[in-house]
Design a protein around this motif. Structure first.
Motif, PDB file in Angstrom:
ATOM      1  N   TRP A  65       0.842  -1.201   0.000  1.00 33.02           N
ATOM      2  CA  TRP A  65       0.000   0.000   0.000  1.00 33.02           C
ATOM      3  C   TRP A  65       0.876   1.250   0.000  1.00 33.02           C
ATOM      4  N   VAL A  66       0.619   2.134  -0.948  1.00 31.54           N
ATOM      5  CA  VAL A  66       1.327   3.412  -0.995  1.00 31.54           C
ATOM      6  C   VAL A  66       0.306   4.541  -0.833  1.00 31.54           C
ATOM      7  N   LEU A  67       0.672   5.518  -0.040  1.00 30.13           N
ATOM      8  CA  LEU A  67      -0.163   6.713   0.115  1.00 30.13           C
ATOM      9  C   LEU A  67       0.516   7.842  -0.665  1.00 30.13           C
ATOM     10  N   ILE A  68      -0.220   8.418  -1.610  1.00 36.77           N
ATOM     11  CA  ILE A  68       0.343   9.525  -2.397  1.00 36.77           C
ATOM     12  C   ILE A  68      -0.345  10.816  -1.946  1.00 36.77           C
ATOM     13  N   PHE A  69       0.448  11.720  -1.362  1.00 39.56           N
ATOM     14  CA  PHE A  69      -0.086  13.002  -0.892  1.00 39.56           C
ATOM     15  C   PHE A  69       0.199  14.058  -1.962  1.00 39.56           C
ATOM     16  N   GLY A  70      -0.862  14.817  -2.330  1.00 39.89           N
ATOM     17  CA  GLY A  70      -0.739  15.740  -3.466  1.00 39.89           C
ATOM     18  C   GLY A  70      -1.021  14.985  -4.756  1.00 39.89           C
ATOM     19  N   ALA A  71      -1.916  13.979  -4.650  1.00 35.10           N
ATOM     20  CA  ALA A  71      -2.119  13.012  -5.736  1.00 35.10           C
ATOM     21  C   ALA A  71      -2.788  13.610  -6.971  1.00 35.10           C
TER      22      ALA A  71
END
Ligand SMILES: NC(=O)c1ccc[n+]([C@@H]2O[C@H](COP(=O)([O-])OP(=O)(O)OC[C@H]3O[C@@H](n4cnc5c(N)ncnc54)[C@H](OP(=O)(O)O)[C@@H]3O)[C@@H](O)[C@H]2O)c1
Length: 323
Positions: free
Chosen positions: A155-161
């Protein structure tokens, strides 16, 4: 050195001094001459990025650049001429380029000289009219995913996606088999990243307690990695979603630079190019339709206005249509 139908002079947006957007004006300049390891690109479209504003302000000036300085780190177009040692592309090919160094000027111009090793054929699936806004952010997103080094299923969280790099990172991460939590900007950003395939789309300007609760529902043990396209208090909160031993990667330029924290490795990365990376990017892109979201397109003569727009909030990228 250039093909017969290439003119000697061209239109370009350029500046003679560092300063605000107003220093960029349209003028007529000589078409650059190419060396044996370079190509001459007939520019169709060029991306407008925060790094161009950095060059304009004199804070991020590419090595060897001189006044009148033509900004622009990336473009798409056709190959108008090739140097004698160039073998990877041929005259007439539709290509894209992230010009890591550009001593003969950038891509806010009808023509640009660039090293052939920075150039790749445009992969199938990228709409040609938007391709000029893809190279820098796509290569940088790939660097970010490499820095995280996650395996399929993680699982990757992309902030500013929903931003320039973020919306491309969402698509590349999905192609690498990752599960993607996309923290985007507002309702428009959430709609964009959902359309691009994010497994969970959340508004980073919303209630962060609720955002974190939604993230914990899908990843009770924490997310494996965070790609941070923006910094500050929101990122500090989102980093709480990382599992112990997780990695947070961010591109140099994010302000404030993310802090080290216990149990989390923090790593900065830069967009890198070269034949191997371009080939890998093309293979990932060709795995399916790939969207380069352009919020607004400007003609070359309105480059200064595009730089003003850079200072505002928008999803995806800004583009100069040159041809
Ligand atoms: N080192 C390198 O090689 C390299 C290369 C390319 C880019 N960069 C850097 O990478 C960073 C990202 O570049 P970019 O082109 O992707 O910039 P960008 O388009 O401005 O992306 C940042 C995104 O973060 C969003 N954001 C900020 N706060 C948010 C919040 N609380 N919730 C949700 N979204 C939020 C912004 O949306 P709103 O403004 O609407 O909130 C924007 O969409 C920049 O700092 C750039 O300088 C570095």
């Amino acid at each position: 050195m250039t093909a017969g139908d290439v003119p000697e002079r061209m239109q370009a947006a350029a500046f003679d001094e560092f300063g605000g957007p107003e220093v960029i004006t349209l003028r007529t300049l000589p078409v650059p001459q190419i060396a044996d390891d370079e190509i001459l690109l007939k520019v169709w479209s060029a991306g407008v990025g925060v790094w161009d504003a950095g060059a304009r302000e004199g804070k991020l000036v590419p090595e060897g650049a001189a006044f009148p300085m033509v900004p622009g780190a990336e473009a798409a177009g056709t190959v108008a001429a090739v140097g004698r040692r160039v073998t990877n592309v041929a005259e007439g090919d539709l290509v894209y380029v992230y010009g890591y160094t550009r001593p003969k000027g950038g891509f806010y111009a009808e023509y640009a000289a660039t090293k052939a090793e920075y150039v790749a054929k445009l992969p199938a699936g990228v709409p040609a009219e938007h391709a000029g806004a893809m190279p820098t952010d796509a290569l940088t997103a790939l660097s970010g995913l490499d820095a995280l080094g996650l395996s399929a299923g993680a699982w990757v969280l992309i902030f500013g996606a929903s931003g320039g790099q973020g919306h491309l990172a969402v698509q590349l991460a999905k192609r690498q088999g990752l599960n993607v939590i996309a923290v985007a900007s507002g309702a428009e950003g959430v709609t964009l990243v959902t359309r691009l395939g994010a497994d969970l789309s959340l508004d980073g300007h919303g209630d962060l307690t609720e955002v974190l609760a939604r993230i914990r529902e899908v990843t009770p043990d924490g997310v494996d990695g965070v790609l941070a396209m923006a910094g500050g208090a929101t990122l500090d909160r989102l980093a709480e979603a990382l599992r112990d031993g997780g990695l947070l990667a961010y591109p140099n330029g994010v302000q404030p630079a993310p802090r080290e924290r216990p149990g989390v490795t923090v790593q900065a990365y830069d967009g890198e190019t070269g034949p191997e990376r371009l080939q890998r990017l093309n293979e990932l892109i060709e795995a399916g339709p790939f969207q380069v979201h352009v919020a607004e397109t400007f003609p070359l003569g309105r480059a200064a206005e595009a730089h003003r727009r850079l200072q505002t909030s928008f999803p995806g990228r800004l583009l100069l249509a040159v041809r």
